[in-house]
Scaffold this active site. Sequence first.
Site, PDB file in Angstrom:
ATOM      1  N   GLU A 160      -2.377  -1.709  -5.696  1.00  0.00           N
ATOM      2  CA  GLU A 160      -3.720  -1.257  -6.030  1.00  0.00           C
ATOM      3  C   GLU A 160      -3.726  -0.691  -7.455  1.00  0.00           C
ATOM      4  O   GLU A 160      -2.687  -0.299  -7.981  1.00  0.00           O
ATOM      5  CB  GLU A 160      -4.209  -0.212  -5.019  1.00  0.00           C
ATOM      6  CG  GLU A 160      -3.352   1.028  -4.949  1.00  0.00           C
ATOM      7  CD  GLU A 160      -3.834   2.013  -3.893  1.00  0.00           C
ATOM      8  OE1 GLU A 160      -5.033   2.343  -3.905  1.00  0.00           O
ATOM      9  OE2 GLU A 160      -3.016   2.445  -3.078  1.00  0.00           O
TER      10      GLU A 160
ATOM     11  N   ASP B 281       0.855  -1.182   0.000  1.00  0.00           N
ATOM     12  CA  ASP B 281       0.000   0.000   0.000  1.00  0.00           C
ATOM     13  C   ASP B 281       0.889   1.229   0.000  1.00  0.00           C
ATOM     14  O   ASP B 281       1.743   1.390   0.859  1.00  0.00           O
ATOM     15  CB  ASP B 281      -0.886   0.007   1.249  1.00  0.00           C
ATOM     16  CG  ASP B 281      -1.775   1.234   1.283  1.00  0.00           C
ATOM     17  OD1 ASP B 281      -2.716   1.295   0.476  1.00  0.00           O
ATOM     18  OD2 ASP B 281      -1.519   2.142   2.102  1.00  0.00           O
TER      19      ASP B 281
ATOM     20  N   CYS C 107     -16.120  -6.668  13.533  1.00  0.00           N
ATOM     21  CA  CYS C 107     -15.380  -7.663  14.325  1.00  0.00           C
ATOM     22  C   CYS C 107     -14.483  -7.036  15.384  1.00  0.00           C
ATOM     23  O   CYS C 107     -13.851  -7.736  16.162  1.00  0.00           O
ATOM     24  CB  CYS C 107     -14.576  -8.594  13.413  1.00  0.00           C
ATOM     25  SG  CYS C 107     -13.116  -7.821  12.704  1.00  0.00           S
TER      26      CYS C 107
ATOM     27  N   ASP D 147      -2.759   1.692   6.857  1.00  0.00           N
ATOM     28  CA  ASP D 147      -1.992   1.257   5.701  1.00  0.00           C
ATOM     29  C   ASP D 147      -1.735  -0.252   5.718  1.00  0.00           C
ATOM     30  O   ASP D 147      -1.760  -0.909   4.682  1.00  0.00           O
ATOM     31  CB  ASP D 147      -0.651   2.005   5.627  1.00  0.00           C
ATOM     32  CG  ASP D 147      -0.845   3.514   5.515  1.00  0.00           C
ATOM     33  OD1 ASP D 147      -1.920   3.933   5.028  1.00  0.00           O
ATOM     34  OD2 ASP D 147       0.071   4.261   5.915  1.00  0.00           O
TER      35      ASP D 147
ATOM     36  N   CYS E  87     -12.742  -1.759  12.908  1.00  0.00           N
ATOM     37  CA  CYS E  87     -13.860  -2.476  12.292  1.00  0.00           C
ATOM     38  C   CYS E  87     -15.071  -2.454  13.217  1.00  0.00           C
ATOM     39  O   CYS E  87     -14.984  -2.819  14.387  1.00  0.00           O
ATOM     40  CB  CYS E  87     -13.454  -3.906  11.969  1.00  0.00           C
ATOM     41  SG  CYS E  87     -14.792  -4.818  11.187  1.00  0.00           S
TER      42      CYS E  87
ATOM     43  N   CYS F 219     -12.310  -4.479   5.871  1.00  0.00           N
ATOM     44  CA  CYS F 219     -11.640  -5.025   7.042  1.00  0.00           C
ATOM     45  C   CYS F 219     -10.872  -6.258   6.593  1.00  0.00           C
ATOM     46  O   CYS F 219     -11.442  -7.168   6.006  1.00  0.00           O
ATOM     47  CB  CYS F 219     -12.651  -5.396   8.128  1.00  0.00           C
ATOM     48  SG  CYS F 219     -11.924  -6.380   9.455  1.00  0.00           S
TER      49      CYS F 219
ATOM     50  N   CYS G  53     -12.456  -9.548   8.682  1.00  0.00           N
ATOM     51  CA  CYS G  53     -13.767 -10.139   8.440  1.00  0.00           C
ATOM     52  C   CYS G  53     -14.380  -9.729   7.098  1.00  0.00           C
ATOM     53  O   CYS G  53     -15.398 -10.275   6.695  1.00  0.00           O
ATOM     54  CB  CYS G  53     -14.737  -9.798   9.578  1.00  0.00           C
ATOM     55  SG  CYS G  53     -15.269  -8.077   9.552  1.00  0.00           S
TER      56      CYS G  53
HETATM   57 ZN   LIG Z   1     -13.801  -6.759  10.717  1.00  0.00          ZN
END
Ligand SMILES: [Zn+2]
Length: 406
Positions: free
Chosen positions: A274, A190, A349, A356, A346, A327, A330
Site C-alpha cells: 500500500e 498488508d 456478497c 488483513d 461484506c 471487499c 465483489c
Molecule cells: Zn463483497
Amino acid sequence: MTFSRGYRFELKPNNIQRAHLVKCAGVASFAWNWALDERQRLYLEREGDERFTNAIEQHRRLNILKKTDFPWMYEVSKCIPQEALRNLDNAYLPYRKTRKAGRKVRLPKFKKKGKTRDAFAFTGGAIRAEDTHVVLPRIGRVRVKEPALIDGRILRATVTRDADRRFVSFTVEHEALDSTPPTGPSVGVDLGVSHMATLSDGRVYENPRPLQSRLWKIRRLSKELHRRQEGSSNRKKAADRLAKAYWRIGNIRKDALHKATTQLAKNHGEIVIEALDVQGMAQNGRLARAISDVGLGEFRRQLEYKCRWYGSHLAVAPRFYPSTKRCSSCGHIREGMTLSERTYECESCGLVLDRDLNAALNLVAVSSTETLNACGDLASTVPARALRVGSMKQEVNAGILHGIGG
Ligand SMILES: [Zn+2]
C-alpha cells in the site's frame, strides 16, 4: 561477478572503547603525516620517477621503524597505519595523473590535531556485524545504535568521528545475483499491528515477541504522557521515554522486516504494497496506525533495494486505494470500519474474511494494472492514479471523493 555496497551505523562505544578509538585515530593520522613527510623528502632528494614511492614500500619502511621508534603503534590494529598509507597513495592519484598534463592539482596536506572530524579504517576477516554489535579488530564488540544487519562479505570498515559521534561504514561485497528474476506469483502484502505482515496467499509473518511487550509499554507510556501537565518537565521526560520506546520498536520491527523482505524479493515476480500515507501519518495520532506506518516506510525502503538486487518488481497501490474497506470478492466498499474489527464482513456478497488477508487480496488485485518497476523512480511519491480496470476505477474514485485511506 560481485558488487559492493556501503552500510553506515552509529557506534555506541563504552569508555574503554572510546579511548581505544581515539588511539586508532591518532595512529592513523600519525602514519599519514609520517608518510607524507617522507614523500616530500624523497621528492626533493630523488629525481625522475624515482621520486615517487607507494603505500607498499612505505608500509615496509614504517614496519621497521615501528619496532624501534614507534612501539606504541602496536597498541592498535596493524591495518590502521596500512590503510592510512593506502589513503595517502590514493590522495596522490589525481596529482600523478595530471602532472603530465601540466595542470596544477592540490597536494595532500598534513593532518592537524584538534579537528572535529577524523577517520581511520580496518580491513580483514575479523570485522563482523552482529545485529546489536559490530566486531572490530583489537577492539572487539562495539554497540551500534541501530541493528547492523548485513548480508555479504565485509571488505573494509571505516570509523569516522564527527564531534562526539562515531560512525562505522562498511564496504560489503555481495555475491553476484542470479540474473533471472524470480518467477513466483504476484503477492499483495498488508502490514499490520496484530500480525506484522499478511500475504495475499494466506501466509502470515508474525511480530517478533519483544515487540508485543514493547507495544504494551508504549500504551502505558502514552497514557502517562497525557496525564502530565502540559509544559511541565515531567511531561517532557514522559515524551522522551515514549520517543525512545517508539525508536526501540522501530528497530525490532526493522530486524524482523529484513527476513520478510528478503524472502519476498527472492521468491515473487511482483510484490504489491500500500502507498505510504505521509499526511495521514502526521494527523492520525492513533497508536496502532502510527506503528504500522513506521514499519511501512522501512518495509518499502528494504523492498526497493532488495527488489533491485533480485530483479523482482515492486508495485505500490494508488494513494487512496481503499485496500482495507474494499471487499476482495465483489468490490463493495464498506464505510466506517474501525481498527478493532479484525474480520471483514461484506454487506453486499456476504464474504467473511480476516481483515488483513482481505486487504492483501485487494493489493494483489492491483498488480496487473498498476506496475511500477523497482528500478524506476520509486523515490517520488506515487500519484493517486485511477486504475484502468472499469469496475475498480469507480471504487478508487469513490475513495478519493470520501477522502478515505487504505
Ligand atoms: Zn463483497
